[in-house]
Design a protein around this motif. Structure first.
Motif, short mmCIF file in Angstrom:
data_model
loop_
_atom_site.label_atom_id
_atom_site.label_comp_id
_atom_site.label_asym_id
_atom_site.label_seq_id
_atom_site.Cartn_x
_atom_site.Cartn_y
_atom_site.Cartn_z
N VAL A 121 0.84 -1.20 0.00
CA VAL A 121 0.00 0.00 0.00
C VAL A 121 0.89 1.26 0.00
O VAL A 121 0.69 2.17 -0.81
N GLU A 122 1.89 1.25 0.90
CA GLU A 122 2.79 2.42 0.99
C GLU A 122 3.63 2.57 -0.28
O GLU A 122 3.78 3.68 -0.80
N ALA A 123 4.17 1.46 -0.76
CA ALA A 123 5.05 1.51 -1.93
C ALA A 123 4.29 1.98 -3.16
O ALA A 123 4.81 2.76 -3.98
N ARG A 124 3.05 1.55 -3.28
CA ARG A 124 2.25 1.95 -4.43
C ARG A 124 1.96 3.45 -4.36
O ARG A 124 2.09 4.16 -5.37
N ALA A 126 3.67 5.69 -2.92
CA ALA A 126 4.91 6.45 -3.12
C ALA A 126 5.57 6.15 -4.46
O ALA A 126 6.63 6.70 -4.77
N ASP A 127 4.95 5.27 -5.26
CA ASP A 127 5.54 4.82 -6.52
C ASP A 127 7.00 4.40 -6.30
O ASP A 127 7.90 4.81 -7.02
N ASN A 128 7.20 3.55 -5.30
CA ASN A 128 8.56 3.16 -4.93
C ASN A 128 8.69 1.63 -4.91
O ASN A 128 8.45 0.98 -3.90
N TYR A 129 9.07 1.08 -6.06
CA TYR A 129 9.15 -0.38 -6.17
C TYR A 129 10.25 -0.95 -5.27
O TYR A 129 10.11 -2.03 -4.70
N ARG A 130 11.35 -0.19 -5.12
CA ARG A 130 12.49 -0.71 -4.33
C ARG A 130 12.10 -0.97 -2.88
O ARG A 130 12.67 -1.83 -2.21
N MET A 131 11.12 -0.20 -2.40
CA MET A 131 10.64 -0.38 -1.04
C MET A 131 9.93 -1.74 -0.91
O MET A 131 10.00 -2.41 0.11
N PHE A 132 9.27 -2.17 -1.96
CA PHE A 132 8.45 -3.39 -1.94
C PHE A 132 9.24 -4.63 -2.34
O PHE A 132 8.92 -5.75 -1.94
N PRO A 384 10.13 -4.63 -12.84
CA PRO A 384 9.53 -3.42 -13.45
C PRO A 384 9.81 -3.29 -14.94
O PRO A 384 8.91 -2.98 -15.72
N GLY A 385 11.04 -3.58 -15.34
CA GLY A 385 11.40 -3.47 -16.76
C GLY A 385 10.67 -4.51 -17.59
O GLY A 385 10.15 -4.22 -18.68
N SER A 401 5.02 4.71 -14.91
CA SER A 401 5.46 4.54 -13.51
C SER A 401 5.20 3.11 -13.07
O SER A 401 4.45 2.36 -13.71
N ASP A 402 5.81 2.70 -11.94
CA ASP A 402 5.54 1.38 -11.39
C ASP A 402 4.20 1.34 -10.65
O ASP A 402 3.57 0.28 -10.57
N ALA A 403 3.78 2.49 -10.13
CA ALA A 403 2.48 2.54 -9.45
C ALA A 403 1.38 2.12 -10.43
O ALA A 403 0.45 1.40 -10.06
N ASP A 404 1.50 2.57 -11.68
CA ASP A 404 0.55 2.16 -12.72
C ASP A 404 1.08 0.96 -13.51
O ASP A 404 0.57 0.63 -14.58
N GLY A 405 2.16 0.38 -13.00
CA GLY A 405 2.74 -0.80 -13.64
C GLY A 405 2.65 -1.97 -12.69
O GLY A 405 1.57 -2.33 -12.22
#
Ligand code: ZN
Length: 505
Positions: A121-124, A126-132, A384-385, A401-405
């Motif tokens: 939830v947080e990573a999405r 923040a659009d932060n894949y590395r966190m997840f 992600p890639g 973005s990863d949030a939409d990915g």
């Protein structure tokens, strides 16, 4: 010394009592997602955890093994599709699978899933894949361990798929989905190049919520959902939950400025609900009164949502009613324009907002990636890639973005790996069943246009709902349609409908 019928009765009684606990858990879960006040969440979690523990204990109770061992050798098993044989076979299957998992792994998976979803939830946001990524990596390692513990014949993905689509193999699902992909990618491309454009703006006019609710309920009742044995409420993520032989709860959400969101989720959930309502009440909680697989469940929801609810015949009956319900939004809109608008096809980034055709490509991306992640052919660091490349290749768009990915779905964070393909299996089965029903009933356009949906529902009751788990999904498909799982009918349906709407050659 007890006799075999006594043992069978004892087994059923024990399982019915477990079903009683499960239905209480389902009711608490429904309430949590609809009416529970925010501050009640913590105690509710305690209630649910307590019940789950009790249920797990009962489902791995050693007495089950003794009863099942005795019954397996009895003549109750003579006809494999009978109620007793189905009950013994399916309970054995459930017991063996559950007993194969070490307690430590069960607990670690539960913990990883709770933590995974929180961090997701947080990573999405923040659009932060590395966190997840570290949690995802751990989740796939645990799921690999789970697959090894279950065991499998060919592919480690088989073991996980089996939790959602029992008896299906990776190889057959792969073949069916690859068939869909090969046909669908060029079809979606051709639609994108068409000079015709669906007038979607008209669906973004104002559709008052009260009118949406009344109209949605009218439609659900008309297609056959029984409101004396069920109800409809509001939630964030629509679902359907059966919590008793005569108590099925549908949920939806309304968007005042986007009509399809509420209406089609009502038809979808009502499709699930009618499957529940069509099962045999006297077998509630037992395998002959339970659904076959997630793919078969989804075939029912997708059939009513798409094959019925987005068809011309359905709106031949309902459109004049919709114009009365929404005079300001639809009063000046011709039926053909409305029909085209609700059948808009265009590649998009988000699975849950995708149309009937492109939806399957979203699923195929996930199905291919989760197999690669599970088998170690793809590392979580490279996800992600890989995600973006597949969207590019199949849908012709690249998520910015990863949030939409790769961060958009909750499933992987919750350990639901092997679940995604059941959505597209649902579409494939739906088309196969619908084609068989049309053939047997001699065309469905006319009755639908008169507001008569009872013929199709009675056919589904007889062919699918009432059979419970007496046949596997594959056997059921062959029995009902005369053919094994194949993508042909789905593609024929999509080609036919969109070819006409988009004037494709
Ligand atoms: Zn569904």
């Amino acid at each position: 010394m007890t006799s075999t019928p006594d043992t069978y009765e004892r087994l059923c009684e024990f399982v019915r009592e477990t079903a009683l606990l499960e239905s209480i858990e389902a009711l608490l879960g429904w309430d949590e997602r609809t009416y529970l006040p925010p501050a009640g969440g913590e105690y509710r979690a305690e209630q649910i955890t307590y019940l789950s523990g009790r249920i797990h204990k009962r489902r791995t109770d050693p007495r089950l093994k003794d009863w099942l061992d005795e019954l397996a050798a009895s003549d109750l098993m003579a006809d494999p599709h009978s109620d007793p044989a189905t009950t013994v076979r399916q309970l054995r299957r459930d017991f063996d699978k559950r007993s194969k998992l070490p307690q430590r792994l069960v607990e670690e998976l539960a913990r990883a899933s709770v933590l995974g979803q929180q961090v997701w939830v947080e990573a999405r946001a923040a659009d932060n894949y590395r966190m997840f990524e570290p949690l995802l990596k751990q989740m796939f390692a645990l799921k690999r361990e789970q697959a090894e513990a279950y065991g499998y014949a060919e592919h480690c993905y088989d073991a996980l798929l089996d939790d959602y689509e029992p008896d299906a193999t990776t190889a057959e699902v792969k073949a069916a989905l690859a068939g869909v992909r090969e046909e669908l990618v060029p079809l979606v491309q051709a639609i994108g190049e068409s000079h015709k454009q669906a007038p979607v703006e008209l669906l973004k006019r104002k559709f008052p919520v009260a009118a949406q609710e009344a109209f949605g309920k009218e439609a659900a009742a008309k297609i056959g959902f029984n409101f004396k044995r069920g109800r409809l409420d509001v939630t964030h993520h629509p679902f359907c939950s059966g919590m008793g032989p005569h108590d099925c709860r549908l949920t939806t959400r309304y968007d005042e400025t986007f009509f399809p969101s509420g209406f089609f989720s009502i038809l979808h959930e009502a499709g699930h609900g009618m499957y529940d309502q069509g099962q045999r009440p006297d077998q509630f909680g037992l395998p002959p009164g339970s659904y076959v697989s997630l793919g078969i469940h989804e075939s029912q929801s997708r059939m009513w949502e798409n094959l019925v609810g987005r068809s011309r015949a359905f709106w031949d009956y309902f459109y004049s009613r919709a114009q009365i319900a929404f005079p300001q939004a639809l009063g000046d809109v011709p039926a053909a324009q409305f029909l085209f608008a609700i059948n808009d096809v265009r590649p998009s980034l988000i699975r849950v907002e995708a149309d009937e055709a492109t939806y399957n490509l979203h699923i195929i991306v996930r199905f291919e990636l989760e197999q690669a992640l599970l088998c170690g052919d793809l590392s979580t660091a490279d996800l992600p890639g890989a995600w973006k490349d597949k969207y590019d290749e199949y849908l012709g768009i690249r998520p910015p973005s990863d949030a939409d990915g790769c961060l958009q779905d909750v499933h992987w964070s919750a350990g639901l790996i092997g679940y995604f393909p059941t959505y597209t299996l649902g579409n494939i089965y739906a088309s196969q069943f619908f084609a068989a029903a049309e053939k047997e009933l001699g065309g469905l356009h006319e009755p639908f246009a008169q507001g008569d949906f009872a013929g199709l529902l009675a056919w589904l009751r007889r062919q699918i709902h009432q059979r419970g788990q007496c046949y596997t999904a594959g056997e059921l498909c062959e029995k009902v349609t005369g053919k094994p799982l194949a993508h042909t009918e789905l593609i024929a349906h999509l080609r036919g409908k969109f070819g006409e709407l988009y004037a494709l050659k």
